[in-house]
Motif scaffolding. Structure first.
Motif, PDB file in Angstrom:
ATOM      1  N   GLY A 188      -9.965  -5.475  -4.177  1.00 36.56           N
ATOM      2  CA  GLY A 188      -8.891  -6.052  -4.973  1.00 36.56           C
ATOM      3  C   GLY A 188      -7.549  -5.878  -4.279  1.00 36.56           C
ATOM      4  O   GLY A 188      -6.716  -6.786  -4.258  1.00 36.56           O
ATOM      5  N   ALA A 189      -7.322  -4.692  -3.700  1.00 37.91           N
ATOM      6  CA  ALA A 189      -6.081  -4.428  -2.973  1.00 37.91           C
ATOM      7  C   ALA A 189      -5.969  -5.310  -1.745  1.00 37.91           C
ATOM      8  O   ALA A 189      -4.896  -5.862  -1.443  1.00 37.91           O
ATOM      9  CB  ALA A 189      -6.018  -2.953  -2.578  1.00 37.91           C
ATOM     10  N   ILE A 190      -7.068  -5.481  -1.027  1.00 39.45           N
ATOM     11  CA  ILE A 190      -7.054  -6.321   0.176  1.00 39.45           C
ATOM     12  C   ILE A 190      -6.792  -7.775  -0.188  1.00 39.45           C
ATOM     13  O   ILE A 190      -6.032  -8.475   0.489  1.00 39.45           O
ATOM     14  CB  ILE A 190      -8.391  -6.170   0.935  1.00 39.45           C
ATOM     15  CG1 ILE A 190      -8.453  -4.785   1.574  1.00 39.45           C
ATOM     16  CG2 ILE A 190      -8.560  -7.261   1.984  1.00 39.45           C
ATOM     17  CD1 ILE A 190      -9.805  -4.425   2.144  1.00 39.45           C
ATOM     18  N   ALA A 191      -7.405  -8.233  -1.272  1.00 37.72           N
ATOM     19  CA  ALA A 191      -7.164  -9.607  -1.719  1.00 37.72           C
ATOM     20  C   ALA A 191      -5.690  -9.816  -2.044  1.00 37.72           C
ATOM     21  O   ALA A 191      -5.104 -10.863  -1.732  1.00 37.72           O
ATOM     22  CB  ALA A 191      -8.035  -9.929  -2.932  1.00 37.72           C
ATOM     23  N   TRP A 192      -5.055  -8.827  -2.672  1.00 31.85           N
ATOM     24  CA  TRP A 192      -3.628  -8.919  -2.994  1.00 31.85           C
ATOM     25  C   TRP A 192      -2.788  -8.968  -1.728  1.00 31.85           C
ATOM     26  O   TRP A 192      -1.840  -9.755  -1.632  1.00 31.85           O
ATOM     27  CB  TRP A 192      -3.221  -7.726  -3.854  1.00 31.85           C
ATOM     28  CG  TRP A 192      -1.774  -7.727  -4.235  1.00 31.85           C
ATOM     29  CD1 TRP A 192      -1.192  -8.440  -5.245  1.00 31.85           C
ATOM     30  CD2 TRP A 192      -0.716  -6.982  -3.617  1.00 31.85           C
ATOM     31  NE1 TRP A 192       0.166  -8.193  -5.289  1.00 31.85           N
ATOM     32  CE2 TRP A 192       0.483  -7.301  -4.304  1.00 31.85           C
ATOM     33  CE3 TRP A 192      -0.666  -6.080  -2.549  1.00 31.85           C
ATOM     34  CZ2 TRP A 192       1.709  -6.744  -3.957  1.00 31.85           C
ATOM     35  CZ3 TRP A 192       0.560  -5.519  -2.203  1.00 31.85           C
ATOM     36  CH2 TRP A 192       1.728  -5.860  -2.901  1.00 31.85           C
ATOM     37  N   ILE A 193      -3.112  -8.154  -0.752  1.00 34.86           N
ATOM     38  CA  ILE A 193      -2.372  -8.158   0.516  1.00 34.86           C
ATOM     39  C   ILE A 193      -2.445  -9.530   1.165  1.00 34.86           C
ATOM     40  O   ILE A 193      -1.473  -9.990   1.792  1.00 34.86           O
ATOM     41  CB  ILE A 193      -2.940  -7.080   1.468  1.00 34.86           C
ATOM     42  CG1 ILE A 193      -2.636  -5.682   0.927  1.00 34.86           C
ATOM     43  CG2 ILE A 193      -2.367  -7.239   2.877  1.00 34.86           C
ATOM     44  CD1 ILE A 193      -3.345  -4.567   1.685  1.00 34.86           C
ATOM     45  N   LEU A 194      -3.578 -10.214   0.996  1.00 34.23           N
ATOM     46  CA  LEU A 194      -3.791 -11.522   1.628  1.00 34.23           C
ATOM     47  C   LEU A 194      -3.428 -12.688   0.705  1.00 34.23           C
ATOM     48  O   LEU A 194      -3.767 -13.832   1.014  1.00 34.23           O
ATOM     49  CB  LEU A 194      -5.258 -11.648   2.064  1.00 34.23           C
ATOM     50  CG  LEU A 194      -5.708 -10.692   3.166  1.00 34.23           C
ATOM     51  CD1 LEU A 194      -7.205 -10.819   3.400  1.00 34.23           C
ATOM     52  CD2 LEU A 194      -4.935 -10.946   4.453  1.00 34.23           C
ATOM     53  N   ALA A 195      -2.747 -12.418  -0.392  1.00 36.97           N
ATOM     54  CA  ALA A 195      -2.363 -13.489  -1.319  1.00 36.97           C
ATOM     55  C   ALA A 195      -1.499 -14.529  -0.602  1.00 36.97           C
ATOM     56  O   ALA A 195      -0.717 -14.189   0.305  1.00 36.97           O
ATOM     57  CB  ALA A 195      -1.593 -12.906  -2.499  1.00 36.97           C
ATOM     58  N   PRO A 196      -1.610 -15.799  -0.974  1.00 35.50           N
ATOM     59  CA  PRO A 196      -0.858 -16.863  -0.276  1.00 35.50           C
ATOM     60  C   PRO A 196       0.638 -16.616  -0.206  1.00 35.50           C
ATOM     61  O   PRO A 196       1.268 -16.874   0.821  1.00 35.50           O
ATOM     62  CB  PRO A 196      -1.188 -18.111  -1.104  1.00 35.50           C
ATOM     63  CG  PRO A 196      -2.518 -17.823  -1.707  1.00 35.50           C
ATOM     64  CD  PRO A 196      -2.512 -16.345  -1.998  1.00 35.50           C
ATOM     65  N   THR A 197       1.232 -16.107  -1.287  1.00 32.08           N
ATOM     66  CA  THR A 197       2.691 -15.948  -1.334  1.00 32.08           C
ATOM     67  C   THR A 197       3.132 -14.532  -0.974  1.00 32.08           C
ATOM     68  O   THR A 197       4.233 -14.107  -1.324  1.00 32.08           O
ATOM     69  CB  THR A 197       3.210 -16.302  -2.740  1.00 32.08           C
ATOM     70  OG1 THR A 197       2.485 -15.536  -3.716  1.00 32.08           O
ATOM     71  CG2 THR A 197       3.046 -17.773  -3.029  1.00 32.08           C
ATOM     72  N   ALA A 198       2.307 -13.809  -0.225  1.00 29.30           N
ATOM     73  CA  ALA A 198       2.617 -12.415   0.098  1.00 29.30           C
ATOM     74  C   ALA A 198       3.866 -12.269   0.951  1.00 29.30           C
ATOM     75  O   ALA A 198       4.396 -11.164   1.068  1.00 29.30           O
ATOM     76  CB  ALA A 198       1.435 -11.756   0.803  1.00 29.30           C
ATOM     77  N   VAL A 199       4.367 -13.342   1.542  1.00 33.05           N
ATOM     78  CA  VAL A 199       5.608 -13.243   2.314  1.00 33.05           C
ATOM     79  C   VAL A 199       6.745 -12.706   1.453  1.00 33.05           C
ATOM     80  O   VAL A 199       7.662 -12.031   1.951  1.00 33.05           O
ATOM     81  CB  VAL A 199       5.997 -14.612   2.916  1.00 33.05           C
ATOM     82  CG1 VAL A 199       6.337 -15.627   1.827  1.00 33.05           C
ATOM     83  CG2 VAL A 199       7.168 -14.473   3.891  1.00 33.05           C
TER      84      VAL A 199
END
Length: 370
Positions: free
Chosen positions: A114-125
């Motif tokens: 879940g944490a990794i998916a959040w790090i790779l979220a599209p708008t993570a910039v």
């Protein structure tokens, strides 16, 4: 025991590695654009809302429209300036550190995947530049984790910090109140934990509520209006009240009307609609799984976006929805550990990085990026 510790260490290492790769991608794009355009790196990083935060840090709320932004981040940027430090650079460092802190909080809530998916979220910039997303997520995620462990004093302090950063803190207080109620009326009997029962848990939430009241009162002192924040939202960002069907109709009209000068607008507004649908689905799944507090956290935000002129900034709000990343993490954990699924995971990660790169390019070039 040794095997468990090794597994936890491996998970932590993987989270840090994915975080480093993602943030290195953002850095490469930003530096490349700065060099190619012969521009200072700070001008590449300081797009869109960063300008508002810097202006508030310098001048306070001299412009009524700036009252739409909460004072937490501008105060931090002002502090950097007072110390003689470049506000944009240190605001970026703050965001990077907070994004990693948020990821580890999310690991405790949603698991490593879940944490990794959040790090790779599209708008993570937006968690790698001087925006409120990273510090808010760090404070809010840890607040939720602490409250889930019945450490309500710690949760209240973290929630108060979140409330100083953005209006989403109001929704966090409401969701935590529901969590306090659903934990039961009796005090915890867990060793080393004394939460005092339901009354004490709810009493702790007075602290973050006082932060919101203080900001509204401060704006009243400046303007003579108790609705100064809402007025700023409506004047600056067309976020006056509209019924959900009106908002969706207005949004659909934009989606169907390409803009030759800004071709990215159409697909970004389509992404806003997709993000809104994701929010609805996540809320329903949380209700089905009897996670009422989590459903409230996402559902009230989805409702709030539905009451504006159109669906705007939902793509960024997805970063705040830890129940989404919990559900993603649980889905990944439930898959069999086979070569086929590993390949799927690697491909999904590469696609996520590519989408992140495009979104970062939009932001760093000053194009509309939600």
């Amino acid at each position: 025991m040794a095997r468990t510790l090794r597994r936890l260490a491996d998970e932590n290492l993987l989270i840090v590695q994915v975080w480093l790769v993602s943030r290195l991608l953002f850095a490469i794009i930003a530096v490349t654009l700065a060099v190619a355009g012969r521009r200072p790196l700070e001008s590449v990083l300081a797009q869109w809302d960063v300008g508002h935060f810097l202006k508030i840090a310098r001048e306070g709320y001299a412009d009524p429209d700036e009252m739409a932004f909460f004072p937490g981040l501008p105060l931090l940027l002002r502090g950097f300036t007072e110390l003689g430090l470049p506000a944009v650079l240190f605001g970026t460092i703050l965001a990077l550190a907070c994004s990693l802190a948020a990821a580890f909080a999310l690991k405790r809530i949603a698991g490593a995947w879940g944490a990794i998916a959040w790090i790779l979220a599209p708008t993570a910039v937006f968690t790698a530049v001087p925006y409120t997303e990273a510090p808010f997520c760090a404070a809010a995620f840890w607040a939720w984790e602490r409250a889930s462990q019945r450490r309500w004093g710690q949760a209240a302090l973290l929630t108060a910090l979140a409330c100083a950063l953005r209006v989403s803190g109001l929704f966090l207080i409401g969701a935590l109140a529901i969590l306090a109620i659903t934990q039961g009326r009796n005090p915890s009997r867990r060793r080393g934990v004394r939460d005092g029962g339901l009354g004490a848990r709810l009493a702790w939430l007075v602290l973050p509520t006082a932060v919101l009241v203080a900001y509204v009162t401060y704006l009243y002192g400046l303007t003579g209006s108790w609705t100064a924040w809402f007025a700023a939202q409506e004047a600056g960002w067309d976020r006056g009240f509209h019924w959900p069907w009106e908002a969706i109709a207005n949004h659909w009209e934009v989606v169907q009307r390409p803009t030759p000068d800004h071709p990215e607008w159409v697909w970004l507004f389509r992404a806003e609609l997709v993000s809104w649908v994701v929010g609805v689905v996540v809320t329903l799944v949380a209700v089905f799984r009897k996670r009422v507090a989590e459903a409230a956290w996402v559902g009230v935000q989805v409702l709030a976006f539905s009451l504006s002129y159109w669906l705007m900034s939902v793509n960024r709000a997805v970063l705040l929805w830890f129940p989404l990343w919990r559900q993603v993490g649980e889905f990944v954990e439930s898959r069999p550990d086979t070569t086929g699924w590993r390949v799927v995971g690697v491909l999904a990660g590469l696609v996520a990085l590519a989408v992140q790169g495009v979104w970062a390019w939009l932001y760093f070039t000053g194009r509309w990026s939600s």
